[in-house]
Design an enzyme around this catalytic site. Structure first.
Site, PDB file in Angstrom:
ATOM      1  CD  GLU A 113      -3.012  -1.130   2.193  1.00 53.81           C
ATOM      2  OE1 GLU A 113      -4.221  -1.048   1.919  1.00 53.81           O
ATOM      3  OE2 GLU A 113      -2.576  -1.235   3.360  1.00 53.81           O
ATOM      4  CD  GLU A 133      -3.453  -6.305   3.518  1.00 52.92           C
ATOM      5  OE1 GLU A 133      -2.730  -5.313   3.677  1.00 52.92           O
ATOM      6  OE2 GLU A 133      -3.392  -7.032   2.492  1.00 52.92           O
TER       7      GLU A 133
END
Length: 258
Positions: A113, A133
């Site tokens: 990210e 995730e």
């Protein structure tokens, strides 16, 4: 939790208008705890505030970019965000200066990210990206689920998001996600090369171009021009514009003063 070390968790080095920001927790693949997040945020604010700095480069120590949020610190510290600026002060911040990711090894979860929040990406051909995730009961909520489908073909992005499978840097480059693919250990050199190409241009024009891209994202053409024109019209009356056109006519490199 933070590792016990006297080394700073983030290193900064200035050279020729470029600020190299190095995540420096190599024993945990530069996992992001709150101390590291705060230090990255401080370095990014230095980049933004210092008029002698034009470009930032974000990289990692020890052969890896970043393994994401420090899961051992998470139960105590929570997600290592900084104010309203997002993960490590980068993923949700508004910047006027470009930042380049220089990726070796793993750029995983929050590490990926951070990469997606940068303007350009240089990566070693042995590097890889992943958003695992969902395998940990979490969501890539600091830009992964938003930005990745905009950068890759839809079904490839969904495969990465929903399965957690890694994306090799070579494949990422084939899809245009990586600007500069290098040999192992050369990602920072690649990023420095990209920074030099940016710095050859008018700093003001670079800043306004970044701003236009940001504020017009998702708008139709009519709305985009309406938002863009007040930002770009003054540029054509600047000393930089006069110097750029004059240098072109005189067949010489421009000399930027602003």
């Amino acid at each position: 939790m933070s590792t016990n070390t006297t080394e700073p968790v983030v290193l900064t080095e200035r050279e020729d208008g470029v600020l190299v920001i190095t995540l420096n927790r190599p024993r945990v693949r530069n996992a992001i705890d709150q101390a590291l997040a705060d230090a990255v945020d401080a370095a990014l604010r230095l980049l933004e505030d210092d008029p002698e700095l034009d470009v930032g480069i974000l990289t990692g120590a020890g052969g890896h970019f970043c393994s994401g949020m420090d899961l051992k610190a998470f139960p105590v510290e929570g997600v290592p965000t900084v104010a309203d600026r997002g993960l490590a002060g980068l993923t949700r911040t508004r910047r006027s200066k470009p930042v380049i990711a220089a990726v070796e090894g793993a750029a995983v979860a929050g590490g990926f990210e951070l990469v997606l929040a940068c303007d350009l990406i240089a990566a070693a051909d042995t590097a890889f990206f992943a958003l695992p995730e969902v395998t940990r009961g979490l969501v890539a909520s600091d830009g992964g689920a938003i930005r990745l489908p905009r950068r890759l073909p839809h079904h490839l992005a969904m495969e990465i998001l929903l399965t957690g499978c890694p994306l090799p840097a070579e494949e990422a480059a084939q899809h245009g996600l990586v600007n500069q693919l290098t040999g192992e250990g050369k990602a920072l050199d690649g990023a420095i090369g990209l920074a030099a190409r940016i710095r050859a241009n008018s700093p003001q024009a670079v800043r306004i171009t970044r701003q236009v891209v940001g504020v017009t994202s998702g708008l139709d053409d009519h709305a985009a021009f309406t938002v863009q024109d007040p930002l770009t019209a003054p540029v054509f009356r600047t000393d930089a514009a006069a110097e750029g056109t004059r240098a072109f006519c005189e067949k010489r490199p421009p000399s930027w003063t602003t």
